[in-house]
Design a protein around this motif. Structure first.
Motif, short mmCIF file in Angstrom:
data_model
loop_
_atom_site.label_atom_id
_atom_site.label_comp_id
_atom_site.label_asym_id
_atom_site.label_seq_id
_atom_site.Cartn_x
_atom_site.Cartn_y
_atom_site.Cartn_z
N ASP A 164 0.85 -1.19 0.00
CA ASP A 164 0.00 0.00 0.00
C ASP A 164 0.89 1.24 0.00
N GLY A 165 0.92 1.94 -1.13
CA GLY A 165 1.77 3.12 -1.26
C GLY A 165 1.13 4.39 -0.75
N GLY A 166 -0.13 4.30 -0.34
CA GLY A 166 -0.82 5.50 0.12
C GLY A 166 -1.77 6.01 -0.95
N TYR A 167 -1.78 7.32 -1.13
CA TYR A 167 -2.73 7.96 -2.03
C TYR A 167 -1.99 8.79 -3.09
N GLU A 168 -2.61 8.84 -4.25
CA GLU A 168 -2.11 9.65 -5.35
C GLU A 168 -3.17 10.65 -5.74
N LEU A 169 -2.77 11.90 -5.90
CA LEU A 169 -3.67 12.95 -6.36
C LEU A 169 -3.05 13.59 -7.60
N PRO B 263 -0.97 1.02 -5.49
CA PRO B 263 -0.03 0.01 -5.00
C PRO B 263 1.39 0.40 -5.37
N ALA B 264 2.26 0.45 -4.39
CA ALA B 264 3.67 0.73 -4.65
C ALA B 264 4.41 -0.57 -4.96
N TYR B 265 5.47 -0.46 -5.73
CA TYR B 265 6.13 -1.63 -6.30
C TYR B 265 7.55 -1.77 -5.79
N TYR B 266 7.93 -3.00 -5.50
CA TYR B 266 9.32 -3.31 -5.12
C TYR B 266 9.72 -4.60 -5.82
#
Length: 637
Positions: free
Chosen positions: A337-342, A447-450
């Protein structure tokens, strides 16, 4: 039908029906009925598909598999049973068992004699949290000492509040082969590597041993060449303008004829639209490479001396691939969970867009401070797109865009971040207008990626066969590869050996590279790869001499950053130079704030840059067009 134990056997004819989830299910049926094939494969998973559907799946709002894959199977299983066609797909995504059960039950309802199976072992969600706590997960590029990882790349490894969404290892073809050897007609996978279905089919059909590395490497590259569906038959083709456009609409998808020795011929059904020739296959070959060694958990393919040769209308042979033992690790795609994007867009018309956007950026940054959210923002970028073209007399051509994009993990700040975009809305630059008015600043979870790696010895892969009622009837454990070979430093030659004196090519003209050079680009996590190629030995001597690492950095221009790193290799038999630019896509995939997050447009940007090109080359291609049946002829390739 089962493969013969006598080898060599005729080539297996493998058709691809999907390169991503947008491909409709009808393409699977089309490949089954448009001509003879032994098997159909489908690649439905981009790296972020699984993460996008994870929350819905765990909340019971999503089935966990790709709907277009289900659609294709339901349309095709009657013909598959009738014609004896094997089907291997990765569209099972988060829930390959569930899709396999649904297909098995539907096949029984229709009275079809089909053995359905699935492959498990890629989903490491349950164990990944413990793995992170006990020592972390190495980054895919961590072994490359030249690469500087983007800011916050490993943030979730240090942040105990970060919520893991998915963790999937990239599996090879051995589980698929195990299912087929056990009698499966349909094999549904989750996260297998894109080319693994072709490798698995080759292992099964030709009875290869797992240490027949040349053969496996050939299958890997055959799979790579057809994995992106339309990309091998006319889609995403940099020279498409020279061909009749009507032949590039609603194109048929590719077929690999994979021989016992690992060589292959790439073709398509003749009744369908599209193009298969050396140029188009070179563009697909150069797409999403890591360099001159291509990796899979079954094998490493040394592709330095690959040869592509036209052997008939819409037929290209693939030879020259050398196999090496597989690496001890495989890729582990982790999303959290990368948080929020605006995001918000504002547009400016006229010659002074830059100073207008300067004003807008100062206003928004001030609003962040005034509304108390400046220190709650993880990432903010003010990206400028397009330049005014005064030679065209319409407003669209004389308009540029400013994209404001913000990432934050602080849910309480969302409202004020969104307000910051518009609080000075009645104090705008002259002529400001919004293309997404009413949606500006609407927050969305992302979704953040690693991209990590995991030891293959830690995987527990298994092929599972189902009854007609969807119940498990047989499990076939898949052992890890017996022999591995550690990765060596990648080849990297910043300049060519034996460069040619450029004055020997005669007078030059300053024009875009695309006048002579073709190519393609794509993403590998936070990196872009780009390959470019030409047609003749003389053009090759010029290209390899001109396209140095220093020249690539020069062409990247204002987008270049000191923390980036470039690797360069050559493929002399196909007249190609290949680059990997590390870090240019930030953290990559869904974590990237770049509009072209998958690097698709990078090649067009580079090929549009103007360089001094020998005039005789430019004159030769000026106005030249090709018939599909008579593609450009290269005397060597």
């Amino acid at each position: 039908m089962a493969p013969s134990k006598d080898s060599p056997r005729r080539p297996i004819r493998i058709a691809n029906c999907s390169g991503a989830t947008p491909d409709p299910g009808s393409k699977m049926l089309e490949q089954a009925v448009s001509g003879p094939v032994d098997a159909i494969v489908g690649d439905y998973l981009a790296e972020f598909n699984i993460a996008l559907n994870a929350t819905g799946y765990h909340e019971g709002k999503h089935p966990g598999w790709e709907p277009t894959c289900e659609e294709g199977l339901m349309l095709t299983i009657d013909e598959a049973a009738k014609r004896g066609i094997k089907i291997v797909v990765n569209g099972g995504e988060l829930n390959p068992k569930g899709l396999a059960q649904k297909v098995a039950e539907e096949a029984a309802t229709r009275g079809l004699d089909l053995q359905v199976s699935y492959v498990e072992g890629d989903d490491l969600f349950e164990s990944c949290q413990d793995r992170i706590k006990s020592g972390g997960v190495a980054h895919l590029d961590s072994s490359n000492n030249h690469v500087k990882l983007a800011k916050d790349t490993d943030l979730f490894l240090k942040d105990s509040s970060a919520s893991l969404l998915t963790a999937n290892a990239y599996l090879g073809g051995r589980g698929i082969c195990a299912a087929l050897n056990a009698g499966a007609d349909i094999v549904i996978c989750g996260r297998v590597a894109d080319a693994s279905p072709v490798i698995g089919l080759g292992l099964w059909w030709h009875n290869w041993q797992t240490d027949q590395y040349d053969e496996l490497a050939g299958a890997l590259i055959a799979g790579h060449l057809i994995e992106c569906s339309g990309y091998s038959t006319g889609g995403n083709f940099s020279d498409f303008e020279r061909y009749p456009m009507e032949r590039l609409i609603d194109i048929g998808y590719p077929i690999a004829e994979l021989a016992y020795d690992g060589t292959s011929v790439i073709t398509k059904h003749e009744s369908l639209n599209g193009i298969v020739n050396v140029d188009n296959l070179r563009t697909q070959f150069l797409y999403e490479l890591q360099g001159n060694v291509y990796l899979n958990s079954d094998v490493k393919a040394d592709i330095t001396n690959i040869v592509l040769k036209g052997v008939g209308p819409n037929r290209v042979s693939v030879t020259g691939v050398k196999g090496l033992p597989p690496p001890p690790t495989t890729k582990l795609a982790i999303f959290y969970d990368g948080g929020y994007e605006l995001e918000s867009w504002v547009y400016a018309t006229g010659r002074n867009s830059d100073v207008k956007f300067d004003l807008m950026e100062k206003q928004v940054r001030l609003a962040f401070k005034q509304l108390g959210v400046a220190d709650k923002i993880d990432v903010v970028e003010f990206q400028r797109y397009g330049r005014v073209d005064h030679s065209i007399h319409n407003q669209m051509a004389n308009t540029a865009g400013l994209r404001i994009i913000v990432h934050t993990r602080d849910e309480a700040s969302l409202k004020n971040i969104a307000r910051s975009f518009i609080i000075y809305g009645m104090q705008p630059f002259h002529g400001a207008h919004h293309g997404n008015l009413g949606r500006a600043g609407s927050p969305r979870k992302f979704p953040a990626y690693y991209p990590g790696v995991i030891e293959q010895s830690q995987l527990k892969e298994c092929a599972v066969l189902l009854s007609a009622q969807g119940e498990e009837i047989k499990r076939v454990p898949v052992q890890p590869v017996a022999k591995t070979e550690s990765l060596q430093p990648r080849d990297n030659f910043s300049i060519t050996q034996n460069p040619v004196d450029l004055s020997t090519f005669g007078p030059t003209v300053n024009v875009p590279l695309s006048k002579v050079v073709l190519g393609r680009s794509g993403d590998k996590g936070g990196n872009i790869n780009m390959g470019m190629f030409v047609h003749t030995p003389e053009e090759w001597d010029w290209l390899r001499t001109v396209m140095t690492t220093e020249r690539m950095i020069e062409l990247i221009g204002e987008d270049w950053r000191p923390e980036f790193y470039v690797e360069r290799v050559e493929f002399p038999n196909i007249y190609a130079v290949h680059f990997v630019i590390y870090g240019i896509l930030d953290r990559g995939v869904s974590s990237s704030t770049i509009l072209d997050a998958f690097g698709k447009g990078f090649a067009d940007y580079i090929l549009d840059r103007e360089v001094d090109i020998p005039k005789k080359f430019v004159d030769y291609y000026a106005g030249r067009t090709y018939d599909v049946e008579k593609p450009p002829v290269n005397p060597k390739i």
